[in-house]
Write a protein that holds these residues in place. Structure first.
Motif, PDB file in Angstrom:
ATOM      1  N   SER A 252     -17.440  82.662   4.440  1.00  0.00           N
ATOM      2  CA  SER A 252     -16.191  82.394   3.715  1.00  0.00           C
ATOM      3  C   SER A 252     -16.405  82.280   2.214  1.00  0.00           C
ATOM      4  CB  SER A 252     -15.556  81.098   4.229  1.00  0.00           C
ATOM      5  OG  SER A 252     -16.402  79.976   3.960  1.00  0.00           O
ATOM      6  N   MET A 253     -17.660  82.183   1.777  1.00  0.00           N
ATOM      7  CA  MET A 253     -17.952  82.052   0.351  1.00  0.00           C
ATOM      8  C   MET A 253     -18.150  83.396  -0.340  1.00  0.00           C
ATOM      9  SD  MET A 253     -20.477  78.740   0.359  1.00  0.00           S
ATOM     10  CE  MET A 253     -20.010  77.233   1.218  1.00  0.00           C
ATOM     11  N   VAL A 254     -18.303  84.446   0.460  1.00  0.00           N
ATOM     12  CA  VAL A 254     -18.423  85.807  -0.079  1.00  0.00           C
ATOM     13  C   VAL A 254     -17.373  86.640   0.647  1.00  0.00           C
ATOM     14  CG1 VAL A 254     -19.940  87.784  -0.461  1.00  0.00           C
ATOM     15  CG2 VAL A 254     -20.889  85.473  -0.484  1.00  0.00           C
TER      16      VAL A 254
ATOM     17  N   ASN B 189     -30.982  79.381   7.150  1.00  0.00           N
ATOM     18  CA  ASN B 189     -31.584  78.072   6.921  1.00  0.00           C
ATOM     19  C   ASN B 189     -31.215  77.090   8.028  1.00  0.00           C
ATOM     20  OD1 ASN B 189     -32.463  75.581   5.983  1.00  0.00           O
ATOM     21  ND2 ASN B 189     -31.791  75.943   3.877  1.00  0.00           N
ATOM     22  N   PRO B 190     -32.191  76.619   8.815  1.00  0.00           N
ATOM     23  CA  PRO B 190     -31.901  75.676   9.904  1.00  0.00           C
ATOM     24  C   PRO B 190     -31.242  74.378   9.434  1.00  0.00           C
ATOM     25  CG  PRO B 190     -34.074  76.627  10.195  1.00  0.00           C
ATOM     26  CD  PRO B 190     -33.605  77.043   8.830  1.00  0.00           C
ATOM     27  N   ASP B 191     -31.365  74.063   8.152  1.00  0.00           N
ATOM     28  CA  ASP B 191     -30.739  72.848   7.623  1.00  0.00           C
ATOM     29  C   ASP B 191     -29.263  73.044   7.280  1.00  0.00           C
ATOM     30  OD1 ASP B 191     -33.137  71.446   7.767  1.00  0.00           O
ATOM     31  OD2 ASP B 191     -33.750  72.055   5.748  1.00  0.00           O
ATOM     32  N   ALA B 192     -28.775  74.276   7.373  1.00  0.00           N
ATOM     33  CA  ALA B 192     -27.409  74.563   6.938  1.00  0.00           C
ATOM     34  C   ALA B 192     -26.371  73.743   7.688  1.00  0.00           C
ATOM     35  CB  ALA B 192     -27.114  76.054   7.093  1.00  0.00           C
ATOM     36  N   ASP B 193     -26.561  73.538   8.983  1.00  0.00           N
ATOM     37  CA  ASP B 193     -25.582  72.789   9.774  1.00  0.00           C
ATOM     38  C   ASP B 193     -25.397  71.364   9.258  1.00  0.00           C
ATOM     39  OD1 ASP B 193     -25.231  75.006  11.359  1.00  0.00           O
ATOM     40  OD2 ASP B 193     -26.566  74.308  12.945  1.00  0.00           O
ATOM     41  N   ALA B 194     -26.469  70.779   8.753  1.00  0.00           N
ATOM     42  CA  ALA B 194     -26.402  69.390   8.280  1.00  0.00           C
ATOM     43  C   ALA B 194     -25.488  69.253   7.065  1.00  0.00           C
ATOM     44  CB  ALA B 194     -27.797  68.891   7.938  1.00  0.00           C
ATOM     45  N   TYR B 195     -25.312  70.336   6.323  1.00  0.00           N
ATOM     46  CA  TYR B 195     -24.488  70.267   5.119  1.00  0.00           C
ATOM     47  C   TYR B 195     -22.997  70.369   5.407  1.00  0.00           C
ATOM     48  CZ  TYR B 195     -28.895  70.830   2.576  1.00  0.00           C
ATOM     49  OH  TYR B 195     -30.161  70.656   2.094  1.00  0.00           O
ATOM     50  N   GLN B 196     -22.647  70.708   6.640  1.00  0.00           N
ATOM     51  CA  GLN B 196     -21.229  70.808   6.991  1.00  0.00           C
ATOM     52  C   GLN B 196     -20.518  69.475   6.788  1.00  0.00           C
ATOM     53  OE1 GLN B 196     -20.897  72.379  10.951  1.00  0.00           O
ATOM     54  NE2 GLN B 196     -21.717  74.382  10.387  1.00  0.00           N
ATOM     55  N   ALA B 197     -21.226  68.381   7.003  1.00  0.00           N
ATOM     56  CA  ALA B 197     -20.637  67.048   6.836  1.00  0.00           C
ATOM     57  C   ALA B 197     -20.252  66.785   5.384  1.00  0.00           C
ATOM     58  CB  ALA B 197     -21.613  65.981   7.320  1.00  0.00           C
ATOM     59  N   GLN B 198     -20.797  67.586   4.458  1.00  0.00           N
ATOM     60  CA  GLN B 198     -20.478  67.427   3.047  1.00  0.00           C
ATOM     61  C   GLN B 198     -19.361  68.372   2.618  1.00  0.00           C
ATOM     62  OE1 GLN B 198     -23.887  66.736   0.376  1.00  0.00           O
ATOM     63  NE2 GLN B 198     -25.236  66.988   2.145  1.00  0.00           N
ATOM     64  N   GLY B 199     -18.681  68.936   3.609  1.00  0.00           N
ATOM     65  CA  GLY B 199     -17.525  69.779   3.320  1.00  0.00           C
ATOM     66  C   GLY B 199     -17.839  71.218   2.987  1.00  0.00           C
ATOM     67  N   LEU B 200     -19.037  71.676   3.316  1.00  0.00           N
ATOM     68  CA  LEU B 200     -19.440  73.043   3.021  1.00  0.00           C
ATOM     69  C   LEU B 200     -19.369  73.899   4.285  1.00  0.00           C
ATOM     70  CD1 LEU B 200     -22.562  72.306   0.790  1.00  0.00           C
ATOM     71  CD2 LEU B 200     -20.248  72.871   0.024  1.00  0.00           C
ATOM     72  N   ASP B 201     -18.808  75.081   4.156  1.00  0.00           N
ATOM     73  CA  ASP B 201     -18.663  75.971   5.311  1.00  0.00           C
ATOM     74  C   ASP B 201     -19.949  76.780   5.486  1.00  0.00           C
ATOM     75  OD1 ASP B 201     -17.563  77.248   7.485  1.00  0.00           O
ATOM     76  OD2 ASP B 201     -16.449  78.722   6.282  1.00  0.00           O
ATOM     77  N   LEU B 202     -20.989  76.075   5.928  1.00  0.00           N
ATOM     78  CA  LEU B 202     -22.295  76.670   6.145  1.00  0.00           C
ATOM     79  C   LEU B 202     -22.626  76.612   7.632  1.00  0.00           C
ATOM     80  CD1 LEU B 202     -24.324  74.891   3.296  1.00  0.00           C
ATOM     81  CD2 LEU B 202     -23.108  77.063   3.164  1.00  0.00           C
ATOM     82  N   GLY B 203     -23.574  77.417   8.055  1.00  0.00           N
ATOM     83  CA  GLY B 203     -23.986  77.358   9.450  1.00  0.00           C
ATOM     84  C   GLY B 203     -25.222  78.193   9.708  1.00  0.00           C
ATOM     85  N   TYR B 204     -26.163  77.617  10.419  1.00  0.00           N
ATOM     86  CA  TYR B 204     -27.358  78.363  10.818  1.00  0.00           C
ATOM     87  C   TYR B 204     -27.043  79.196  12.047  1.00  0.00           C
ATOM     88  CZ  TYR B 204     -32.034  79.348  12.646  1.00  0.00           C
ATOM     89  OH  TYR B 204     -33.153  79.965  13.123  1.00  0.00           O
ATOM     90  N   GLN B 205     -27.569  80.439  12.064  1.00  0.00           N
ATOM     91  CA  GLN B 205     -27.440  81.276  13.258  1.00  0.00           C
ATOM     92  C   GLN B 205     -28.802  81.914  13.537  1.00  0.00           C
ATOM     93  OE1 GLN B 205     -26.030  85.429  14.198  1.00  0.00           O
ATOM     94  NE2 GLN B 205     -24.061  84.374  14.069  1.00  0.00           N
ATOM     95  N   LYS B 206     -29.409  81.515  14.611  1.00  0.00           N
ATOM     96  CA  LYS B 206     -30.764  81.959  14.936  1.00  0.00           C
ATOM     97  C   LYS B 206     -30.866  83.472  15.020  1.00  0.00           C
ATOM     98  CE  LYS B 206     -34.541  80.894  18.191  1.00  0.00           C
ATOM     99  NZ  LYS B 206     -34.879  82.253  18.684  1.00  0.00           N
ATOM    100  N   ALA B 207     -29.879  84.108  15.655  1.00  0.00           N
ATOM    101  CA  ALA B 207     -29.931  85.563  15.820  1.00  0.00           C
ATOM    102  C   ALA B 207     -29.889  86.268  14.464  1.00  0.00           C
ATOM    103  CB  ALA B 207     -28.777  86.031  16.700  1.00  0.00           C
ATOM    104  N   ALA B 208     -29.027  85.782  13.572  1.00  0.00           N
ATOM    105  CA  ALA B 208     -28.914  86.389  12.248  1.00  0.00           C
ATOM    106  C   ALA B 208     -30.170  86.133  11.421  1.00  0.00           C
ATOM    107  CB  ALA B 208     -27.684  85.839  11.531  1.00  0.00           C
ATOM    108  N   ASP B 209     -30.714  84.936  11.541  1.00  0.00           N
ATOM    109  CA  ASP B 209     -31.946  84.595  10.837  1.00  0.00           C
ATOM    110  C   ASP B 209     -33.062  85.554  11.256  1.00  0.00           C
ATOM    111  OD1 ASP B 209     -34.090  83.325   9.586  1.00  0.00           O
ATOM    112  OD2 ASP B 209     -34.192  81.691  11.039  1.00  0.00           O
ATOM    113  N   GLU B 210     -33.249  85.714  12.538  1.00  0.00           N
ATOM    114  CA  GLU B 210     -34.343  86.551  13.038  1.00  0.00           C
ATOM    115  C   GLU B 210     -34.096  88.034  12.733  1.00  0.00           C
ATOM    116  OE1 GLU B 210     -34.647  85.500  17.140  1.00  0.00           O
ATOM    117  OE2 GLU B 210     -35.678  83.594  16.730  1.00  0.00           O
TER     118      GLU B 210
END
Length: 262
Positions: A189-191, A224-245
């Motif tokens: 959603s940021m790009v 980034n596996p830490d991306a999910d933790a930032y959701q609590a700060q109002g950021l629309d981030l999310g880790y996806q293992k398949a996309a990472d790999e």
């Protein structure tokens, strides 16, 4: 006998493999900013090898950026995670990250100098093949490496992972020396779609050798596996293992093509 047995057991467990070496190296850009690089290499590999610059997310030179340098070293590269903020500064707070990023990008010439200082530091390492250089970047770092390519920095290639695509310095025909790989989350959603369309039009108009990969369902920060933790700060981030790999595999194939490693 007992020590030999322990060595065998450790070898089988993988705990004895300590070939990846790291070193923090202070350096300075020509604008006077004091910077800290994180260099990684595999001491089991002999001779010179391609060098890869790693540019951090907007969080700064944190453990994730350093991990990626180690990952590259494990693949046989000479890898340097560079510092775009100064003094190795990093944070976990979005407001601070935004402030750091805005300060680092307020002066495009200063940002270029900081990147080039990191590239020069990588070239100074005795394990680096100066004729085989590339750069990868995450989020903010993705924009940095794309802009360096747009500005004609002499790199074989650059890879952007979930990086912004908009720029104030669009590529022009003949200006880009690097091949470009963009790994983009289709649910980022940021790009937005306009950025994607404008980027592709820019690449086409400038006749750039590029590849754009859209990863289904992946959000900003997908690697980034830490991306999910930032959701609590109002950021629309999310880790996806398949996309990472998938994106990491794409990068490896891209580098093999660049550096003739097939």
């Amino acid at each position: 006998m007992r020590s030999s047995l322990i060595g065998v057991l450790l070898a089988f467990s993988g705990l004895s493999h300590a070939a990846i070496q790291t070193q923090e190296i202070p350096y300075q850009s020509s604008d006077g900013t004091h910077l800290v690089g994180y260099y990684a290499w595999d001491d089991a590999v002999s001779g010179k090898r391609p060098g890869v610059v790693v540019v951090h997310e907007w969080w700064g030179l944190n453990d994730y950026a350093k991990r990626r340098a180690r990952d590259l070293a494990a693949l046989g590269y000479s890898a340097l995670a560079i510092d775009m903020y100064g003094e190795g500064r990093n944070t976990t707070h979005p407001a601070d990250a935004k402030s750091f990023m805005q300060a680092a990008t307020a002066d495009a010439d200063a940002a270029r100098k900081r990147f080039l200082a990191g590239l020069d530091l990588l070239k100074q390492q005795p394990r680096t093949d100066k004729k085989k250089l590339a750069a990868i970047g995450y989020c903010f770092g993705g924009k940095v490496v794309l802009d360096m390519a747009r500005q004609g920095v002499p790199l074989a290639g650059v890879v952007s992972f979930h990086g912004p695509l908009a720029t104030t310095t669009p590529a022009t025909p003949g200006s880009v020396k690097a091949r470009i790989l963009v790994e983009h989350g289709a649910a980022d959603s940021m790009v937005d779609a306009k950025q994607v369309d404008d980027f592709k039009a820019e690449m086409y108009k400038a006749d750039i050798d590029y590849r754009f990969v859209s990863l289904p369902g992946a959000k900003h920060g997908f690697s980034n596996p830490d991306a999910d933790a930032y959701q609590a700060q109002g950021l629309d981030l999310g880790y996806q293992k398949a996309a990472d790999e998938r994106s990491w595999d794409d990068m490896q194939e891209f580098f093999k093509e660049l550096f003739g490693q097939r």
